[in-house]
Design a protein around this motif. Structure first.
Motif, PDB file in Angstrom:
ATOM      1  N   PHE A   1       0.806  -1.225   0.000  1.00  0.00           N
ATOM      2  CA  PHE A   1       0.000   0.000   0.000  1.00  0.00           C
ATOM      3  C   PHE A   1       0.838   1.275   0.000  1.00  0.00           C
ATOM      4  CE2 PHE A   1      -2.980  -3.052   2.178  1.00  0.00           C
ATOM      5  CZ  PHE A   1      -3.708  -3.313   1.033  1.00  0.00           C
ATOM      6  N   ASP A   2       2.168   1.123  -0.064  1.00  0.00           N
ATOM      7  CA  ASP A   2       3.046   2.278  -0.254  1.00  0.00           C
ATOM      8  C   ASP A   2       3.814   2.160  -1.565  1.00  0.00           C
ATOM      9  OD1 ASP A   2       2.698   4.236   1.579  1.00  0.00           O
ATOM     10  OD2 ASP A   2       4.220   3.559   2.983  1.00  0.00           O
ATOM     11  N   GLU A   3       3.391   1.228  -2.413  1.00  0.00           N
ATOM     12  CA  GLU A   3       4.141   0.972  -3.639  1.00  0.00           C
ATOM     13  C   GLU A   3       4.242   2.220  -4.512  1.00  0.00           C
ATOM     14  OE1 GLU A   3       1.841  -2.861  -2.603  1.00  0.00           O
ATOM     15  OE2 GLU A   3       1.363  -0.740  -2.799  1.00  0.00           O
ATOM     16  N   GLN A   4       3.103   2.895  -4.703  1.00  0.00           N
ATOM     17  CA  GLN A   4       3.104   4.061  -5.588  1.00  0.00           C
ATOM     18  C   GLN A   4       3.983   5.173  -5.014  1.00  0.00           C
ATOM     19  OE1 GLN A   4       1.064   3.850  -8.651  1.00  0.00           O
ATOM     20  NE2 GLN A   4       2.719   5.277  -9.077  1.00  0.00           N
ATOM     21  N   ASN A   5       3.876   5.421  -3.718  1.00  0.00           N
ATOM     22  CA  ASN A   5       4.719   6.438  -3.086  1.00  0.00           C
ATOM     23  C   ASN A   5       6.198   6.130  -3.261  1.00  0.00           C
ATOM     24  OD1 ASN A   5       2.549   7.916  -2.146  1.00  0.00           O
ATOM     25  ND2 ASN A   5       2.515   6.931  -0.147  1.00  0.00           N
ATOM     26  N   ASN A   6       6.563   4.862  -3.038  1.00  0.00           N
ATOM     27  CA  ASN A   6       7.971   4.497  -3.090  1.00  0.00           C
ATOM     28  C   ASN A   6       8.533   4.527  -4.507  1.00  0.00           C
ATOM     29  OD1 ASN A   6       7.767   4.247  -0.373  1.00  0.00           O
ATOM     30  ND2 ASN A   6       8.315   2.092  -0.257  1.00  0.00           N
ATOM     31  N   ILE A   7       7.692   4.242  -5.489  1.00  0.00           N
ATOM     32  CA  ILE A   7       8.123   4.412  -6.880  1.00  0.00           C
ATOM     33  C   ILE A   7       8.465   5.872  -7.130  1.00  0.00           C
ATOM     34  CG2 ILE A   7       7.306   4.407  -9.280  1.00  0.00           C
ATOM     35  CD1 ILE A   7       5.765   1.826  -8.584  1.00  0.00           C
ATOM     36  N   GLY A   8       7.627   6.776  -6.598  1.00  0.00           N
ATOM     37  CA  GLY A   8       7.892   8.207  -6.738  1.00  0.00           C
ATOM     38  C   GLY A   8       9.193   8.611  -6.074  1.00  0.00           C
ATOM     39  N   TRP A   9       9.453   8.077  -4.840  1.00  0.00           N
ATOM     40  CA  TRP A   9      10.708   8.388  -4.160  1.00  0.00           C
ATOM     41  C   TRP A   9      11.904   7.880  -4.961  1.00  0.00           C
ATOM     42  CZ3 TRP A   9       9.937  12.118  -1.352  1.00  0.00           C
ATOM     43  CH2 TRP A   9       8.947  12.192  -0.394  1.00  0.00           C
ATOM     44  N   ALA A  10      11.773   6.661  -5.487  1.00  0.00           N
ATOM     45  CA  ALA A  10      12.888   6.073  -6.231  1.00  0.00           C
ATOM     46  C   ALA A  10      13.271   6.956  -7.414  1.00  0.00           C
ATOM     47  CB  ALA A  10      12.512   4.668  -6.701  1.00  0.00           C
ATOM     48  N   ARG A  11      12.269   7.424  -8.138  1.00  0.00           N
ATOM     49  CA  ARG A  11      12.555   8.253  -9.316  1.00  0.00           C
ATOM     50  C   ARG A  11      13.122   9.619  -8.914  1.00  0.00           C
ATOM     51  NH1 ARG A  11       7.903   5.753 -12.867  1.00  0.00           N
ATOM     52  NH2 ARG A  11       9.245   4.334 -14.032  1.00  0.00           N
ATOM     53  N   LYS A  12      12.607  10.179  -7.822  1.00  0.00           N
ATOM     54  CA  LYS A  12      13.113  11.473  -7.361  1.00  0.00           C
ATOM     55  C   LYS A  12      14.572  11.359  -6.931  1.00  0.00           C
ATOM     56  CE  LYS A  12      12.136  15.204  -4.040  1.00  0.00           C
ATOM     57  NZ  LYS A  12      11.250  15.668  -2.936  1.00  0.00           N
ATOM     58  N   LEU A  13      14.905  10.289  -6.235  1.00  0.00           N
ATOM     59  CA  LEU A  13      16.276  10.084  -5.786  1.00  0.00           C
ATOM     60  C   LEU A  13      17.215   9.843  -6.966  1.00  0.00           C
ATOM     61  CD1 LEU A  13      15.453   7.834  -2.706  1.00  0.00           C
ATOM     62  CD2 LEU A  13      16.642  10.031  -2.585  1.00  0.00           C
ATOM     63  N   GLU A  14      16.774   9.041  -7.922  1.00  0.00           N
ATOM     64  CA  GLU A  14      17.595   8.778  -9.109  1.00  0.00           C
ATOM     65  C   GLU A  14      17.887  10.062  -9.869  1.00  0.00           C
ATOM     66  OE1 GLU A  14      16.551   4.216 -10.489  1.00  0.00           O
ATOM     67  OE2 GLU A  14      15.156   5.816 -11.002  1.00  0.00           O
ATOM     68  N   ALA A  15      16.867  10.920  -9.966  1.00  0.00           N
ATOM     69  CA  ALA A  15      17.046  12.175 -10.701  1.00  0.00           C
ATOM     70  C   ALA A  15      18.078  13.075 -10.029  1.00  0.00           C
ATOM     71  CB  ALA A  15      15.706  12.902 -10.810  1.00  0.00           C
ATOM     72  N   ALA A  16      18.282  12.902  -8.710  1.00  0.00           N
ATOM     73  CA  ALA A  16      19.241  13.731  -7.976  1.00  0.00           C
ATOM     74  C   ALA A  16      20.640  13.123  -7.956  1.00  0.00           C
ATOM     75  CB  ALA A  16      18.748  13.938  -6.553  1.00  0.00           C
ATOM     76  N   GLY A  17      20.803  11.961  -8.573  1.00  0.00           N
ATOM     77  CA  GLY A  17      22.121  11.343  -8.610  1.00  0.00           C
ATOM     78  C   GLY A  17      22.366  10.308  -7.537  1.00  0.00           C
ATOM     79  N   VAL A  18      21.317   9.929  -6.805  1.00  0.00           N
ATOM     80  CA  VAL A  18      21.448   8.876  -5.797  1.00  0.00           C
ATOM     81  C   VAL A  18      21.439   7.518  -6.501  1.00  0.00           C
ATOM     82  CG1 VAL A  18      20.345   7.786  -3.800  1.00  0.00           C
ATOM     83  CG2 VAL A  18      20.344  10.280  -4.026  1.00  0.00           C
ATOM     84  N   HIS A  19      22.312   6.621  -6.067  1.00  0.00           N
ATOM     85  CA  HIS A  19      22.280   5.251  -6.583  1.00  0.00           C
ATOM     86  C   HIS A  19      21.100   4.531  -5.916  1.00  0.00           C
ATOM     87  CE1 HIS A  19      26.137   5.855  -8.474  1.00  0.00           C
ATOM     88  NE2 HIS A  19      26.700   6.158  -7.306  1.00  0.00           N
TER      89      HIS A  19
END
Length: 704
Positions: free
Chosen positions: A420-438
């Motif tokens: 039930f947090d899948e959609q939120n965590n997908i958003g976090w993953a993409r935001k972090l990737e865009a900032a250069g986080v592995h």
């Protein structure tokens, strides 16, 4: 294999254990939610807190149907009718669930209608029906409907040209019966109550706090949605669907993409429950059952209003006299800042390890500050972090982004399969990737549930590792009402273990030995089992032996059997469990020395502690794992050893408080019944455990 995972096998002469030794896990979960309902029924608890427990009960039960009931139905439908450990078939469990949930939901609805609702009215908080409003109030609400509600409504007709519409899970709906005055033909339509609008609409111009359900307002003006038609009747209904996810990680498709597809499919899971108002017309109900494929046993007739999750809005009204007296959340005394500068957490951890207890001790001035300082510190070279659940405006994520943008090596393991947090965590993953986080998603086939932070800092010519291992998520919002523990440490062994684990999670690795930690899927079960066996040996040798566990759930049959064997050998076993428990305590010849207590309160008891007396050399771990199959076999979980004497004493005092009979609690009987204990043998009210912990936390801080 390291000492931490060595298994000591007991002789084969262990007596056979009885076949009926387990309580059913699903029915045990319903017992947990019954305890939540008992909190709402407790007149000694402030009124708006009781309202909050009503809302929590409703939300809990929704998830139970979406996941657990849905899973049982799927097993029955596909022929996977494996008997549960309790001896019941899936259909037998489902029958008992149906009977129990009908009783609980009716009790829940009646509690609000007959007790809590009237008490709210006595305190000037009224949920009123349309018929009780004045003409002026009705006019004002008509204007509200026209400007704020009508534009977002979508009436959906049902006829040969309009098939029965899709009904989204947990949505509140109006089933509308219409008549065409030209030919007297009746029609059916569905109107969804907009979920983004306030469910309870404040009555304009009212001196008291008066609210009318949004569906009542909509019901009065349905004719405006169907001009030229006569509205004969309307009825409220709500559907719960199977919303569990099934992702095959061996298909080779990108996990992120695959999960996004599955989230779309989840919206269309089969219905598992239909809630309807008590006065629903039988023809309308039959239509809903037929079109939704709902059986009679899956229908619940309840007094209005349906969906009492929405009562959570009242729990946050500014009425302090109707709420718990607030606790004075404080900073851990070892992380106190000087008057003119912020606390230096790295310096504090070079002096000693710090065990923080949330929410009694602030998350913001401990864990959050640790990561924010790491992000800003030019001597920090790398940060590695797991993220299972976090908040919508997460300072933890912001700190990781700041660190990456400052040129530090940042690794974030984001668990995108967190239910039930899948959609939120997908958003976090993409935001972090865009900032250069592995960003990585962990190991195929396993959820990464552990709560870990690793900071690598250059100090002179050496690299020093600073760590946090917690029992709860990196979520500043839930940290205010989830009870959790976290260890902040610069212990070299812990740093080495976390380095090995993060390398395994982001790269490849097989067997790894750990010095200070137990790590599943291979390690937690084995480590705890070996320690249970060791307590048995201590007991037989006449040395101090005792086992104390605190967790959310205890349903793993192997661990329970080991605890039974410990009890049969005479080892005292104390269990503090918030939710499910499949162990039967106090059974003659099986578990006579086992006691099981449960504590509920303003905070969600969430920490996990595993304590072994070990002949007087106490062996204690905290971490993320519950005693469930999924945690021990299908997740990456971590338990870290606590070594400082003051921290060992603090955890011992926590168990003594919860199990000693001086605080209100529920005690599990061998029959499976939970009995609430709120008064001492002398008839005096027992203390509230969470209030007592807060008082002790402040007292210890002042005494330093």
């Amino acid at each position: 294999m390291s000492e931490e995972t060595t298994v000591i096998f007991l002789p084969d002469s262990q007596p056979d254990l009885p076949a009926d030794r387990f309580l059913d896990r699903e029915l045990s979960w319903l017992d947990f939610n019954r305890r939540v309902l008992e909190m709402a029924e407790d007149s000694s608890i402030p009124l708006l807190e009781r309202v909050h427990f009503l809302s929590i009960f409703a939300s809990n039960l929704d998830e139970f149907f979406m996941v657990r009931v849905a899973s049982l139905k799927r097993r029955i439908a596909t022929g996977i009718a494996v008997q549960s450990a309790s001896g019941l078939s899936p259909q037998g469990v489902l029958n008992q669930i149906s009977e129990a949930t009908k009783e609980l939901q009716t009790r829940h609805a009646n509690l609000f209608a007959n007790q809590i609702g009237p008490e709210l009215t006595q305190h000037g908080i009224q949920i009123v029906h349309w018929s009780t409003l004045t003409d002026g109030e009705k006019k004002d609400l008509h204007e509200y409907f026209s400007s704020q509600v009508f534009p977002v409504l979508t009436p959906l007709a049902v006829d040969p040209a309009h098939p029965f519409p899709y009904i989204s899970g947990l949505s509140l709906n109006l089933a509308v019966v219409l008549k065409n005055p030209n030919n007297s033909k009746e029609h059916f339509a569905r109107v969804k109550v907009p979920p983004l609008l306030p469910r309870f609409v404040s009555v304009p111009g009212s001196v008291a706090q008066r609210f009318v359900p949004l569906e009542d307002v909509m019901g009065e003006f349905l004719s405006e949605l169907f001009p030229g038609m006569e509205v004969l009747e309307h009825h409220i209904f709500r559907v719960t669907r199977n919303e569990d996810l099934e992702v095959d990680e061996d298909e080779g498709e990108n996990l992120l993409v695959q999960l996004e597809k599955e989230l779309l499919r989840r919206r269309f899971g089969p219905p598992v429950r239909l809630e309807v108002a008590e006065d629903i017309d039988q023809k309308v109900l039959s239509l809903l059952q037929r079109e939704l494929g709902i059986q009679e046993g899956e229908v619940l007739h309840l007094p209005e209003p349906l969906d009492l999750r929405a009562l959570s809005a009242f729990a946050f009204l500014s009425r302090p006299e109707l709420l718990f007296e607030p606790h004075a959340i404080t900073t851990n005394r070892h992380l106190e800042a000087d008057e003119d500068e912020a606390a230096d957490i790295f310096a504090a951890l070079r002096e000693r390890e710090v065990l923080v207890h949330h929410p009694y001790e602030s998350f913001a001035t401990s864990v959050q500050a640790f990561l924010e300082q790491a992000a800003a510190d030019p001597q920090v070279l790398a940060i590695k972090q797991t993220l299972y659940r976090t908040s919508g405006d997460s300072p933890i994520v912001d700190a990781l982004i700041d660190a990456a943008e400052a040129g530090k090596q940042v690794l974030a393991l984001v668990e995108i399969k967190a239910r039930f947090d899948e959609q939120n965590n997908i958003g976090w993953a993409r935001k972090l990737e865009a900032a250069g986080v592995h960003v990585v998603y962990g190991i195929v086939g396993l959820k990464t549930h552990c709560k870990l932070s690793l900071v690598i800092r250059q100090e002179g010519k050496t690299l020093k590792r600073y760590c946090h291992i917690g029992t709860g998520n990196y979520n500043p919002k839930t940290a205010r009402y989830y009870e959790d523990l976290g260890l902040l440490t610069a212990r070299p062994g812990v740093g080495e273990d976390l380095s090995k684990l993060f390398n395994q999670l982001s790269g490849y690795g097989a067997d790894t030995d750990y010095q200070t930690m137990l790590i599943s899927p291979v390690g937690v079960r084995e480590g705890l089992t070996s320690r249970i066996h060791r307590e048995i040996e201590h007991q037989r040798a006449g040395r101090p032996a005792e086992i104390k566990f605190k967790m959310n759930s205890l349903v793993d049959e192997q661990i329970i059997d080991e605890l039974y064997r410990a009890s049969m050998a005479g080892v005292k076993v104390d269990i503090l469990v918030r939710g499910m428990c499949a162990l039967k305590p106090g059974v003659k010849g099986l578990s006579e020395s086992v006691s099981v207590h449960s504590v509920l309160g303003r905070y969600l008891e969430h920490s996990r502690i595993f304590s072994f007396e070990n002949g007087g050399d106490r062996d204690v771990f905290i971490g993320s794992a519950d005693m469930m199959h999924r945690n021990l076999d299908r997740r990456v979980e971590t338990l870290v050893k606590i070594v400082q004497d003051d921290q060992l004493l603090r955890l011992r005092e926590l168990f003594d408080l919860g199990m000693g009979g001086e605080v209100a609690h529920w005690k599990l009987e061998s029959s499976g019944q939970w009995l609430r204990q709120t008064k001492s043998k002398d008839g005096e009210p027992l203390k509230d455990m969470q209030n007592e912990i807060m008082a002790r936390t402040l007292l210890k801080k002042r005494s330093v």
